[in-house]
Design a protein around this motif. Structure first.
Motif: not given
Length: 282
Positions: A166-171, A189-197, A201-204, A248-252
């Motif tokens: 399946g394709t994730p719809q939200h980070p 530590s592994p790099y935290r994935w950064e998103f914004s909309r 701004q937040f990371d996962v 994927i997750l282009e909007a973020w």
């Protein structure tokens, strides 16, 4: 040079002389001054108090003399010499090949010594002429010249992985997916994935099942259906165009300042570095 490299062999190679010549020159200097400047064994080299004081006094003068000689040499011909660069592994445009190939063709007397590294360190203290990094992590006292357009990190996966999982719809959906992460060095530590909309701004923290400091492994594993990964858009573009990966997750996924060639603020730039600056200037 021995002080900077802490190694007689490497110092000799950089100066283009033999190791015995380096040892003899140092011995003559110590005899002339009638004092020991270095403690040396088969395993290590260290400065004596006298050596520390002498080096502190003469090093700036020698650097200035070398710059003056390099500036004069430019008047007699093309820029020349070794240019040491510390370059980020994700600076795709800089390390892709064409930029460097055209530069060495234009300046045949310049030798490029490029170290690919994502570790943050003082390029001056480590003996590099310049570095290439994302603008946001370059020290404020450096001069920076852009070598890329604005950048964007994107999340990608293979069509077969998305069809199966399946394709994730939200980070935050990434937490429930198999992810391929990046770290800059062992133990980090592994790099935290950064998103914004919409200015949010937040990371996962995706808790990747595969973590590496090699982008090639990340790409090949993702293309083989191993999971979702994140990296520079221009790195993934060829794989997306061939249909091997899907964004994927282009909007973020926001854009941010790109890569810069950076170097210390100097009154008189070495001709070899000035040549590179002019070559990469956008």
């Amino acid at each position: 040079m021995v002080v900077e490299t802490r190694n007689f062999r490497i110092a000799a190679e950089r100066l283009g002389v033999t190791r015995p010549a380096i040892s003899q020159a140092l011995r003559r200097l110590e005899d002339r001054l009638n004092i020991s400047l270095m403690n040396r064994t088969t395993r290590s080299i260290s400065l004596t108090e006298a050596g520390e004081r002498l080096y502190a006094e003469v090093a700036p003068a020698i650097i200035q003399l070398n710059r003056a000689v390099a500036d004069i040499a430019e008047l007699a011909g093309e820029p020349r010499g070794q240019l040491r660069l510390a370059v980020s592994s994700i600076a795709e445009r800089f390390i892709a090949g064409p930029l460097l190939a055209t530069f060495i063709e234009q300046y045949p007397h310049i030798e490029l010594d490029i170290t690919i590294t994502d570790s943050e360190f003082d390029i001056v203290a480590q003996g590099y002429d310049a570095g290439v990094r994302l603008g946001e992590i370059i020290a404020k006292d450096m001069i920076a010249v852009p070598v890329s357009a604005q950048q964007r990190q994107i999340t990608v996966a293979s069509p077969q992985y998305l069809q199966q999982h399946g394709t994730p719809q939200h980070p935050y959906d990434l937490i429930h997916h198999r992810c391929i992460g990046w770290r800059k060095e062992p133990g980090s530590s592994p790099y935290r994935w950064e998103f914004s909309r919409q200015e949010l701004q937040f990371d996962v923290a995706v808790n990747p099942q595969v973590t590496t400091n090699d982008m090639g492994i990340m790409i090949r594993t993702a293309c083989a259906g191993g999971g979702i990964t994140l990296g520079m858009e221009e790195t993934f573009s060829p794989y997306i165009e061939r249909g091997e990966l899907v964004s994927i997750l282009e909007a973020w996924l926001p854009t941010f300042p790109g890569f810069y060639l950076y170097f210390p603020s100097r009154k008189n730039l070495a001709p070899k570095l000035r040549a590179l600056i002019e070559h990469v200037r956008m």
